[in-house]
Design an enzyme around this catalytic site. Structure first.
Site, PDB file in Angstrom:
ATOM      1  CG  HIS A 156      -1.989   1.056   1.164  1.00  0.00           C
ATOM      2  ND1 HIS A 156      -2.976   1.047   0.203  1.00  0.00           N
ATOM      3  CD2 HIS A 156      -2.224   2.166   1.920  1.00  0.00           C
ATOM      4  CE1 HIS A 156      -3.772   2.083   0.387  1.00  0.00           C
ATOM      5  NE2 HIS A 156      -3.338   2.788   1.413  1.00  0.00           N
ATOM      6  CG  HIS A 188      -1.791   6.841  -0.707  1.00  0.00           C
ATOM      7  ND1 HIS A 188      -2.800   6.416  -1.529  1.00  0.00           N
ATOM      8  CD2 HIS A 188      -2.103   6.401   0.524  1.00  0.00           C
ATOM      9  CE1 HIS A 188      -3.699   5.758  -0.814  1.00  0.00           C
ATOM     10  NE2 HIS A 188      -3.293   5.726   0.442  1.00  0.00           N
ATOM     11  CD  GLN A 193      -0.935  10.193   1.260  1.00  0.00           C
ATOM     12  OE1 GLN A 193      -0.597   9.533   2.234  1.00  0.00           O
ATOM     13  NE2 GLN A 193      -2.161  10.153   0.767  1.00  0.00           N
ATOM     14  NE  ARG A 215     -10.271  13.882   4.301  1.00  0.00           N
ATOM     15  CZ  ARG A 215     -11.500  13.648   3.824  1.00  0.00           C
ATOM     16  NH1 ARG A 215     -11.749  12.550   3.154  1.00  0.00           N
ATOM     17  NH2 ARG A 215     -12.472  14.488   4.054  1.00  0.00           N
ATOM     18  CE1 TYR A 244      -5.939  10.707  -3.079  1.00  0.00           C
ATOM     19  CE2 TYR A 244      -5.356   8.466  -2.483  1.00  0.00           C
ATOM     20  CZ  TYR A 244      -5.367   9.815  -2.192  1.00  0.00           C
ATOM     21  OH  TYR A 244      -4.796  10.260  -1.018  1.00  0.00           O
ATOM     22  CG  HIS A 287     -10.397   6.564  -1.900  1.00  0.00           C
ATOM     23  ND1 HIS A 287     -11.019   6.860  -0.704  1.00  0.00           N
ATOM     24  CD2 HIS A 287      -9.136   7.057  -1.804  1.00  0.00           C
ATOM     25  CE1 HIS A 287     -10.168   7.526   0.073  1.00  0.00           C
ATOM     26  NE2 HIS A 287      -9.031   7.648  -0.578  1.00  0.00           N
ATOM     27  NE  ARG A 319     -13.503   9.055   3.279  1.00  0.00           N
ATOM     28  CZ  ARG A 319     -12.444   8.396   3.700  1.00  0.00           C
ATOM     29  NH1 ARG A 319     -12.598   7.307   4.441  1.00  0.00           N
ATOM     30  NH2 ARG A 319     -11.217   8.809   3.423  1.00  0.00           N
ATOM     31  CD  GLU A 371      -6.689   5.281   7.527  1.00  0.00           C
ATOM     32  OE1 GLU A 371      -7.234   5.488   6.434  1.00  0.00           O
ATOM     33  OE2 GLU A 371      -5.543   5.662   7.813  1.00  0.00           O
ATOM     34  CG  HIS A 385      -5.964   1.464   6.735  1.00  0.00           C
ATOM     35  ND1 HIS A 385      -4.613   1.582   6.986  1.00  0.00           N
ATOM     36  CD2 HIS A 385      -6.239   2.379   5.764  1.00  0.00           C
ATOM     37  CE1 HIS A 385      -4.101   2.532   6.213  1.00  0.00           C
ATOM     38  NE2 HIS A 385      -5.062   3.028   5.461  1.00  0.00           N
ATOM     39  CG  ASP A 405      -1.277   4.624   4.114  1.00  0.00           C
ATOM     40  OD1 ASP A 405      -1.549   5.293   3.115  1.00  0.00           O
ATOM     41  OD2 ASP A 405      -2.084   4.477   5.047  1.00  0.00           O
TER      42      ASP A 405
HETATM   43 ZN    ZN Z   1      -4.046   4.635   2.004  1.00  0.00          ZN
END
Ligand code: ZN
Length: 459
Positions: A56, A58, A61, A84, A123, A209, A212, A238, A272, A323
């Site tokens: 995992h 991203h 980040q 976030r 994403y 994703h 939600r 998560e 998660h 992550d």
């Molecule tokens: Zn993630």
């Protein structure tokens, strides 16, 4: 004929092969592994483990790793959701060139830490104003190019991201993520699959994703259309607020909703899955689905502790991921996972199974097996003939390792080693990092530093 290596030791599921000769074909695939008295080819005074699988990531980040700890307004609630906001700020500014530079630095660092494959949960699809790039898969292509430069394998998982929350329209700052319809998402997916063909070590997964972020009927449709040929990834459970919002909207907790509405099986990788009730713990394990645990990020964001003991006892499968990349060391991920459990159980047996009391070995094996599935790979055992030779090699001359007997090696690695004990990382028979030196390191660092200056993120 390809390369031949002799390692002081090579780890199999049945223990160590001492003085292991690994013969490879021209493509770096394993043709044979045998024990020898006489070294052949390049002799390496090191212990070869299967390369770690980072299930995992991203990538973007990484540009903000370590920056979320200056709590200037100490009266404010600093939690996952404030983090976030900062992450969205970064996501809104990155260009494709900048994405590629950040990802190349990141993936190179993963290679230096012993990862040979990464699943990129992607994403950040569109241009800064939210309009699609002429090549729909522009950003994904940049991520695959970055992996190629770093020498690491990548499973690009383009994410279906449709809305701002349960039953809510997307907000302005999510505009780069959005596929409005299933058709839009499949078009993006097809572009990504096409783009991956230009790279040797890239393949493509399918992802939502989070519950939600996509309408329930579309989650069900995408899940029902899966044929098992690509791994399916989803963020789930998560944060406690996500559970509350899901219960308010669906009348069910997220994992329960997924289990009740989708044909959850071994192809699912639930990222998660931190907050689970008993029925969800058993439901995931029974379905054969995998969870992807990201201990350094989950700890950093204050997510909570996964119910590891119950899940393990139910026969559940798990892999690790980095992550947000606040940590990049697979050994550290395993330790943080274990120590979190020890602190709440007051026991030291997190990784012990009915078959084996060797914690370090079990951790390496379980994380690898599920990690391979998360990449969409089907090789079930370490170093199988015909498979690419991907390995992380631990320095047999490091003092603690040099003095450890065979039965203590895995535990010395997992509990007492760091990246300075890694001799190098090999993908398809080629060193992509050797003695801490990455291929093309100078150019990669120069690019990364320039991009950090452009972005101003780390000032
Ligand atoms: Zn993630």
């Amino acid at each position: 004929m390809g390369a031949t290596y002799t390692f002081k030791g090579l780890l199999t599921e049945n223990g160590w092969i001492t003085n292991a000769v690994v013969s490879l074909d021209d493509l770096g695939n394993i043709t044979s592994i045998k024990q020898t008295e006489t070294p052949e080819g390049e002799y390496i005074n090191g212990y070869a483990l299967p390369g770690f699988q980072n299930a995992h990531s991203h990538a973007f980040q990484y540009a903000m790793a370590g920056l979320a700890e200056l709590h200037t307004n100490t009266g404010a609630q600093d939690d996952f959701w404030s983090w976030r906001n900062a992450m969205y700020g970064l996501a809104l500014t990155l260009s494709p060139n900048q994405m590629e530079a950040v990802a190349t630095m990141l993936y190179s660092e993963m290679a230096r830490h012993g990862y040979t494959a990464v699943a990129e949960f992607h994403y950040l699809h569109h241009d800064k104003d939210g309009s699609p790039y002429p090549n729909l898969a522009e950003m994904g292509t940049r991520l695959m190019a970055a992996a190629q430069k770093a020498g690491i394998r990548i499973t690009l998982v383009p994410m279906f991201y449709q809305q701002g929350g349960f039953g809510q329209e997307p907000v302005e700052r999510q505009k780069r993520f959005i596929s409005h319809t299933i058709k839009d998402y499949y078009t993006l997916l097809d572009s990504s699959i096409e783009a991956a063909k230009a790279f040797d070590n890239a393949n493509v997964g399918i992802g939502i994703h989070s519950l939600r972020a996509v309408k329930p009927e579309d989650v069900v449709a995408v899940c029902n259309a899966l044929d098992g040929s690509r791994p399916f990834h989803i963020h789930v459970s998560e944060q406690l607020k996500e559970i509350e919002d899901c219960v308010a909207f669906h009348g069910k907790r997220p994992v329960q909703w997924l289990l009740d509405n989708c044909p959850v099986d071994a192809n699912y990788h639930l990222v998660h899955a931190t907050h689970l009730d008993d029925s969800e713990v058993n439901g995931i394990a029974k379905s054969g689905a995998h969870v992807v645990l990201c201990p350094s990020t989950e700890g950093n964001l204050g997510d909570g502790l996964f119910r590891f003991e119950d899940y393990k006892n139910a026969g559940g499968n798990w892999s690790i991921g980095t992550d947000s990349h606040v940590g990049l060391n697979p050994l550290e991920e395993l330790r943080i996972l274990d120590y979190g459990q020890r602190l709440i159980s007051h026991k030291r047996t997190s990784f012990v199974t009915p078959d084996s009391g060797d914690s370090g070995f079990n951790a390496i094996k379980m994380a690898w097996q599920a990690g391979r599935r998360a990449m969409g790979a089907t090789d079930g055992t370490f170093f199988s003939e015909g498979q690419p030779f991907d390995a992380v090699v631990i320095n047999a001359a490091s003092p603690l390792i040099a003095t450890a007997s065979e039965k203590n090696l895995c535990n010395t690695f997992v509990y007492a080693a760091d990246v300075s004990d890694i001799l190098g990382t090999i993908v398809s028979g080629k060193w992509i990092s050797k003695q801490g030196v990455l291929q093309n390191r100078d150019a990669i660092v120069t690019d990364f530093v320039r991009v950090m200056e452009e972005l101003g993120t780390r000032v």
